[in-house]
Design a protein around this motif. Structure first.
Motif, PDB file in Angstrom:
ATOM      1  N   ILE A 142       3.391   9.841   5.182  1.00 38.33           N
ATOM      2  CA  ILE A 142       2.121  10.214   5.787  1.00 38.33           C
ATOM      3  C   ILE A 142       1.044  10.151   4.715  1.00 38.33           C
ATOM      4  N   SER A 143      -0.123   9.658   5.079  1.00 37.20           N
ATOM      5  CA  SER A 143      -1.203   9.484   4.112  1.00 37.20           C
ATOM      6  C   SER A 143      -1.767  10.831   3.682  1.00 37.20           C
ATOM      7  N   GLN A 144      -2.524  10.813   2.565  1.00 36.21           N
ATOM      8  CA  GLN A 144      -3.087  12.050   2.023  1.00 36.21           C
ATOM      9  C   GLN A 144      -4.031  12.729   3.011  1.00 36.21           C
ATOM     10  N   ASP A 145      -4.772  11.924   3.791  1.00 40.03           N
ATOM     11  CA  ASP A 145      -5.694  12.504   4.773  1.00 40.03           C
ATOM     12  C   ASP A 145      -5.008  12.840   6.092  1.00 40.03           C
ATOM     13  N   ALA A 146      -3.692  12.640   6.165  1.00 43.32           N
ATOM     14  CA  ALA A 146      -2.867  13.009   7.324  1.00 43.32           C
ATOM     15  C   ALA A 146      -3.253  12.270   8.591  1.00 43.32           C
ATOM     16  N   LYS A 147      -3.847  11.080   8.464  1.00 38.87           N
ATOM     17  CA  LYS A 147      -4.234  10.313   9.644  1.00 38.87           C
ATOM     18  C   LYS A 147      -3.267   9.176   9.949  1.00 38.87           C
ATOM     19  N   TYR A 148      -2.568   8.691   8.936  1.00 43.74           N
ATOM     20  CA  TYR A 148      -1.786   7.475   9.106  1.00 43.74           C
ATOM     21  C   TYR A 148      -0.323   7.712   8.714  1.00 43.74           C
ATOM     22  N   LEU A 149       0.538   6.963   9.390  1.00 43.05           N
ATOM     23  CA  LEU A 149       1.963   6.937   9.061  1.00 43.05           C
ATOM     24  C   LEU A 149       2.357   5.528   8.688  1.00 43.05           C
ATOM     25  N   SER A 189       5.804   5.379   0.133  1.00 40.01           N
ATOM     26  CA  SER A 189       4.864   6.405  -0.305  1.00 40.01           C
ATOM     27  C   SER A 189       3.447   5.847  -0.291  1.00 40.01           C
ATOM     28  N   PHE A 190       2.483   6.642   0.214  1.00 35.80           N
ATOM     29  CA  PHE A 190       1.076   6.258   0.228  1.00 35.80           C
ATOM     30  C   PHE A 190       0.430   6.518  -1.134  1.00 35.80           C
ATOM     31  N   ASN A 191      -0.631   5.776  -1.402  1.00 35.75           N
ATOM     32  CA  ASN A 191      -1.501   6.080  -2.532  1.00 35.75           C
ATOM     33  C   ASN A 191      -2.330   7.306  -2.152  1.00 35.75           C
ATOM     34  N   PRO A 192      -2.225   8.428  -2.884  1.00 34.69           N
ATOM     35  CA  PRO A 192      -2.954   9.642  -2.490  1.00 34.69           C
ATOM     36  C   PRO A 192      -4.470   9.449  -2.458  1.00 34.69           C
ATOM     37  N   GLN A 193      -4.984   8.479  -3.229  1.00 35.29           N
ATOM     38  CA  GLN A 193      -6.425   8.297  -3.295  1.00 35.29           C
ATOM     39  C   GLN A 193      -6.929   7.148  -2.436  1.00 35.29           C
ATOM     40  N   TYR A 196      -5.157   3.118   2.420  1.00 33.86           N
ATOM     41  CA  TYR A 196      -4.910   1.729   2.797  1.00 33.86           C
ATOM     42  C   TYR A 196      -3.907   1.052   1.864  1.00 33.86           C
ATOM     43  N   GLU A 197      -3.365   1.808   0.926  1.00 34.92           N
ATOM     44  CA  GLU A 197      -2.351   1.289   0.013  1.00 34.92           C
ATOM     45  C   GLU A 197      -1.091   2.126   0.126  1.00 34.92           C
ATOM     46  N   PHE A 198       0.053   1.480   0.093  1.00 32.13           N
ATOM     47  CA  PHE A 198       1.310   2.199  -0.034  1.00 32.13           C
ATOM     48  C   PHE A 198       2.340   1.306  -0.701  1.00 32.13           C
ATOM     49  N   VAL A 199       3.428   1.909  -1.125  1.00 32.81           N
ATOM     50  CA  VAL A 199       4.468   1.206  -1.868  1.00 32.81           C
ATOM     51  C   VAL A 199       5.822   1.588  -1.292  1.00 32.81           C
ATOM     52  N   SER A 200       6.763   0.645  -1.307  1.00 32.02           N
ATOM     53  CA  SER A 200       8.134   0.930  -0.882  1.00 32.02           C
ATOM     54  C   SER A 200       9.089   0.278  -1.865  1.00 32.02           C
ATOM     55  N   ASN A 201      10.335   0.702  -1.806  1.00 31.01           N
ATOM     56  CA  ASN A 201      11.321   0.057  -2.680  1.00 31.01           C
ATOM     57  C   ASN A 201      12.716   0.109  -2.076  1.00 31.01           C
ATOM     58  N   SER A 202      13.498  -0.890  -2.446  1.00 34.18           N
ATOM     59  CA  SER A 202      14.943  -0.885  -2.231  1.00 34.18           C
ATOM     60  C   SER A 202      15.572  -0.623  -3.596  1.00 34.18           C
ATOM     61  N   LYS A 203      16.854  -0.837  -3.730  1.00 35.79           N
ATOM     62  CA  LYS A 203      17.485  -0.648  -5.031  1.00 35.79           C
ATOM     63  C   LYS A 203      17.091  -1.740  -6.022  1.00 35.79           C
ATOM     64  N   THR A 204      16.618  -2.873  -5.475  1.00 37.27           N
ATOM     65  CA  THR A 204      16.365  -4.018  -6.355  1.00 37.27           C
ATOM     66  C   THR A 204      14.947  -4.563  -6.286  1.00 37.27           C
ATOM     67  N   GLN A 205      14.120  -4.104  -5.329  1.00 36.20           N
ATOM     68  CA  GLN A 205      12.797  -4.697  -5.163  1.00 36.20           C
ATOM     69  C   GLN A 205      11.760  -3.641  -4.802  1.00 36.20           C
ATOM     70  N   VAL A 206      10.638  -3.664  -5.531  1.00 38.73           N
ATOM     71  CA  VAL A 206       9.485  -2.827  -5.202  1.00 38.73           C
ATOM     72  C   VAL A 206       8.455  -3.709  -4.506  1.00 38.73           C
ATOM     73  N   ILE A 207       7.858  -3.184  -3.429  1.00 38.24           N
ATOM     74  CA  ILE A 207       6.859  -3.942  -2.661  1.00 38.24           C
ATOM     75  C   ILE A 207       5.586  -3.112  -2.557  1.00 38.24           C
ATOM     76  N   PHE A 208       4.444  -3.743  -2.860  1.00 38.77           N
ATOM     77  CA  PHE A 208       3.144  -3.092  -2.745  1.00 38.77           C
ATOM     78  C   PHE A 208       2.412  -3.638  -1.529  1.00 38.77           C
ATOM     79  N   SER A 238       9.351   5.327  -5.745  1.00 36.05           N
ATOM     80  CA  SER A 238       8.121   4.777  -6.310  1.00 36.05           C
ATOM     81  C   SER A 238       6.927   5.601  -5.837  1.00 36.05           C
ATOM     82  N   VAL A 239       5.960   5.827  -6.748  1.00 38.63           N
ATOM     83  CA  VAL A 239       4.737   6.557  -6.407  1.00 38.63           C
ATOM     84  C   VAL A 239       3.563   5.915  -7.123  1.00 38.63           C
ATOM     85  N   PHE A 240       2.361   6.235  -6.660  1.00 41.91           N
ATOM     86  CA  PHE A 240       1.149   5.796  -7.333  1.00 41.91           C
ATOM     87  C   PHE A 240       0.740   6.826  -8.391  1.00 41.91           C
ATOM     88  N   HIS A 241       0.293   6.314  -9.525  1.00 42.03           N
ATOM     89  CA  HIS A 241      -0.225   7.171 -10.588  1.00 42.03           C
ATOM     90  C   HIS A 241      -1.522   7.812 -10.114  1.00 42.03           C
TER      91      HIS A 241
END
Length: 929
Positions: A142-149, A189-193, A196-208, A238-241
């Motif tokens: 869920i996004s930081q503003d709680a509007k999007y999944l 995981s969403f970018n807290p700031q 419109y950005e989020f990141v996902s990962n498997s054991k072998t690949q990160v996707i932005f 994975s998370v955003f800095h």
């Protein structure tokens, strides 16, 4: 403010309740009596593979976690639970908004749901249907503003979707499919700031990802051992800095991957290209294998396989480390919403502090605004870490492996729970607290209290049997190990003189209580390999003419075996009777039927949704009845204990199917309204137990590691049965078209035609009008209605009616009326009719593949099978049947080989039947279906 952004899209009623909701109000309202026959009262255990979240911390400690298909909100101090129920499949992932108000859950089965809950009121404010209908959801955020999944499907070709959950539309804002070579993406995981950005990962690949008006774009940066000439390991989270330009990924090798955009500038065009420009810029060694990675305020927080929690600044410099030698691999970290109480304040809740070894805390730089946090570990332990006092408090410790065994004390409000990890716990289900526990080296498979409640027997996966003191759980004698496989059933006799077990090697073993040296002790009596398929039930009873115990076992080999305990000697278990109780169906469970009539019965249930009553002495089938039909057959049945003193007493049956728990009003008669069932463990129920007073049922969920306590409301079940109608009304609804339908009119016609046949069609004498037909006409009318019983089934039906009043009157019934015939037809016919699937399954077993790849049976083989296997048919009977089914009236171009029978139907030769018969030919051309 952002929480109100979507309230206008909700219904007025739910929106007003949500607006008025405040933190903690769930536990302020008095709980109302449920209107359902069964209602979930408490849940033991949780899914330790999913995160545990802290909703409140301070004066109240409130946790949120998942147990099977239920979200549990647990008030630790008040020892209360609130359950969010709406999923029919086990919940596969969840996320919580930054302010802890909105909880989004998704499940992993067919027809998966995504539900957004208001944690203040417990109201589901949004349900998304058919989000990922094939295999459910693997990850949600869920996004930081709680509007999007953001959700990722669990299918082979994964689909990523973005939802504006406050909007009523059922379609995602945008979506895309991922290639299988990216691996199974199971974290997002969403970018807290930037929502419109989020990141996902498997054991072998990160996707932005970046989404907007142009749709959903993604980039897949490459990283291998050669990139930094160092072992990377598998990606965990994975998370955003918090600086908004970098991202971080933890790995199983204890490294932290730092991702950054190739170009530091951020004009609009380059920002949209950012997912494609992300690149691994650093590989930083941190600690042991990282399992959790999160950003909290201005800190980067990690958890690892050794139970350590470390805080870093934005430059990845260590600020603090919390660890304890008794904490296992970290599964989740959840921070409290508010800073802890000032130093010296008393702890908010009474939790058990981890004894002996003290926690090890290192602080290099003081943390600003330190927050308490909740840890959950992969070994099913939840701890609260107080940062000001630097102590670890154990909040929950549950079974970390499958829970297969439960047993209720026969006289007190106690339930014993055993798991595959060897943990045995006794729980006071009235006070909802644990009393005592013991850990064994082997897994517990089954449990049983003796009738007095002094002893508790446990069967283990290694074939061992322990007899324990019911209060202290200490062994009352040495361990027995006479079973050659995992013990599946254990039971005491009514006088506690015998103990019987069944194991996976199809054997029954009996132990006896003896007097040695002036004290009572247990010893091995005998064992017997009495079945050749899995044993489904063992059951002690009492002989009708004495107080001596009797023992029966029921197996999937369709054998009901009774043992002669009085004649059995050391190493020699005597079989008194061995009876086959089914012809084609497989019996699954067994129970003593309450004494509701003069005759005594044993009750069984089979895999064809039928329940059968057998005379306890002769073992003859006295009645066949339609059982509950809730998706899968009954797996276990238990007569509900009663404290009711009414005369005659009303009795009820509790049961479990593959995934449901239910109640049935007795006597069983086939009325569908007298039964009710509820989903309890979507991935499978392993055991059922009832409280001594019948007020509660308990179900164990096996691999979901949970036990659920269900409150029984028999008045609700009685009301539902009354609303279903009386006499024949419930049975009419089971006929195609009901009382006014074509099927019922045909049945009436056949019934009265059979009446004419019994008097003689050609008679000129005055007919005696009757509402009955002779029992001999039952098979003809059944077959005319499309139900084709075997000869054994015909005998069972006829005897059921013939001897229905014999015990009471001593007379046999010779005729049946239409109402009783309808009940007989509904109770004996296949529960779901004759299906093409069953015919095809038979051809899969009996047939062979022809040159076209079809499963066929050779004509000669089919004729021989019908004459030699199953209920044998003579050649004349077979010829008569085939002629009736396939015969043609003369004048239709018959071959010269055809002959005529007296009825004028052309008899068939063998050549008139196709040489190779498929399931379709058999059904359409031979049976004429």
């Amino acid at each position: 403010p952002q929480q109100r952004s979507g309230e206008d899209d909700w219904s007025d009623g739910s929106a007003s309740l949500v607006r008025a909701a405040t933190p903690g109000m769930l536990f302020q309202e008095d709980r109302q009596t449920s209107l359902h026959p069964l209602s979930l009262s408490w849940v033991l255990g949780y899914n330790s593979s999913l995160a545990v979240h802290s909703l409140m911390d301070g004066e109240d400690l409130v946790l949120l976690y998942v147990s099977s298909h239920t979200v549990v909100i647990y008030d630790v101090l008040g020892n209360r639970q609130y359950h969010l129920q709406g999923h029919t499949n086990a919940i596969s992932c969840l996320c919580v908004s930054e302010d802890r108000r909105w909880v989004a859950t998704a499940d992993g089965g067919p027809d998966a749901l995504i539900i957004v809950w208001d944690s203040f009121s417990g109201i589901p404010v949004r349900t998304i249907f058919e989000s990922h209908p094939e295999d459910g959801v693997s990850a949600i955020a869920i996004s930081q503003d709680a509007k999007y999944l953001a959700t990722i499907s669990a299918s082979t070709v994964q689909r990523v979707c973005v939802w504006k959950w406050t909007s009523p539309t059922e379609k995602p804002v945008c979506s895309t499919e991922l290639r299988p070579e990216f691996g199974y993406q199971d974290y997002v995981s969403f970018n807290p700031q930037n929502p419109y950005e989020f990141v996902s990962n498997s054991k072998t690949q990160v996707i932005f990802y970046l989404w907007g008006d142009a749709g959903l774009q993604y980039g897949t940066p490459l990283l291998s051992r050669q990139t930094f000439s160092s072992v990377v390991g598998h990606f965990s989270q994975s998370v955003f800095h918090f600086n908004n330009s970098q991202a971080l990924t933890g790995t199983s090798a204890g490294k932290l991957v730092v991702w950054d955009a190739v170009s530091p500038c951020t004009p609009s065009k380059e920002l949209r290209a950012k997912p494609h420009n992300m690149k691994a810029t650093k590989l930083v060694p941190m600690q042991d294998g990282l399992t959790v990675l999160t950003v909290f305020e201005s800190c980067i927080v990690t958890g690892d396989v050794k139970g350590q929690v470390k805080f870093y600044d934005g430059q990845l410099q260590l600020l603090a480390c919390y660890s304890h030698p008794k904490v296992g691999p970290i599964r989740s970290i959840s921070f409290s919403k508010t800073p802890p109480d000032p130093p010296g304040a008393s702890p908010a809740c009474s939790t058990s502090r981890i004894a002996s070894s003290q926690p090890f805390v290192t602080r290099r730089v003081p943390l600003s605004k330190p927050r308490n946090f909740i840890l959950s570990t992969s070994d099913a332990t939840v701890l609260r870490v107080a940062t000001d006092r630097t102590n670890f408090e154990k909040v929950m410790e549950e079974a970390k492996q499958a829970v297969n065994a439960i047993a209720c004390h026969p006289r007190q409000a106690l339930v014993a729970v055993g798991s595959r990890c060897g943990l045995l716990k006794v729980w006071d289900y009235q006070q909802t607290k644990y009393l005592v526990s013991r850990i064994f080296t082997e897994g517990i498979q089954c449990l049983s209290y003796d009738p007095e409640g002094y002893l508790l027997a446990a069967g283990f996966t290694d074939g061992g049997v322990y007899i324990l003191d019911a209060i202290s759980l200490q062994s009352s004698c040495k361990e027995f190990k006479f079973s050659h496989g995992p013990v599946t059933h254990v039971s005491f006799s009514h006088d506690s003189e015998y103990l019987a077990t069944a194991d996976e090697k199809y054997s029954v073993t009996v132990y006896k209580r003896v007097l040695k040296n002036g004290s009572r002790c247990w010893e091995y009596l005998a064992g017997l390999h009495s079945h050749y398929k899995p044993i489904r039930s063992i059951l002690f009873g009492v002989h009708l003419d004495s107080n001596e115990p009797r023992l029966l076992s029921l197996g999937e080999d369709r054998q009901l075996v009774e043992y002669d305990l009085s004649s059995s000697t050391k190493d020699h278990l005597v079989v008194l009777h061995r009876d086959r109780v089914e012809q084609a169906a497989v019996p699954l469970c067994l129970a003593w039927y309450p004494q509701l009539s003069t005759e005594s019965f044993i009750l069984t249930a089979n895999n064809c949704y039928k329940m059968k009553l057998y005379n306890t002495t002769t073992k003859k089938c006295r009645k066949t009845l339609l059982g509950p039909t809730y998706g899968s057959p009954l797996e276990k049945i238990q007569i509900l204990p009663t404290t009711n003193t009414t005369d005659p007493p009303k009795r009820y049956l509790a049961y479990i199917t593959k995934d449901k728990v239910g109640l049935q009003i007795l006597p069983v008669d086939g009325n569908p309204h007298k039964s009710s069932a509820f989903i309890c463990h979507p991935d499978g129920v392993s055991d059922l137990a009832s409280s001594y007073d019948g007020r509660y049922l308990f179900t164990a969920g096996g691999d979901d590691c949970t036990v659920m306590k269900w409150e029984v409301n028999l008045n609700a079940l009685d009301a539902a049965a009354s609303l279903g109608g009386e006499d024949l009304i419930p049975f009419y609804s089971l006929l195609d078209g009901g009382r006014e339908g074509k099927f019922f009119r045909e049945l009436e016609d056949y019934f009265y035609y059979a009446q004419l046949c019994s008097h003689g069609i050609d008679t000129l004498e005055t007919r005696q009008v009757s509402t009955h037909i002779p029992l001999e006409e039952i098979p003809s009318v059944m077959r005319a209605m499309g139900f084709y019983p075997s000869e054994e089934k015909i005998e069972e039906m006829t005897n059921e009616v013939k001897f229905s009043k014999y015990v009471d009157t001593g007379e046999q019934v010779t005729k049946i009326n239409l109402g009783d015939f309808i009940k007989l037809y509904i109770n004996h016919r296949p529960a779901f009719g004759l299906s093409m699937k069953k015919i095809q399954q038979a051809f899969q077993v009996l047939g062979y593949d022809n040159e076209n790849g079809e499963k066929v049976i050779d004509r000669g083989d089919l004729l021989l099978l019908l004459q030699r296997r199953g209920e044998h048919m003579t050649e004349d009977e077979l010829a008569q049947c085939l002629t009736t089914l396939m015969g043609r009236r003369p004048g239709g171009g018959e071959s010269e080989l055809d002959t005529y029978d007296p009825s004028g139907v052309v008899s068939l030769t063998e050549e008139d039947i196709p040489e190779e018969i498929t399931a379709e030919i058999f059904a359409a051309d031979i049976l004429g279906l």
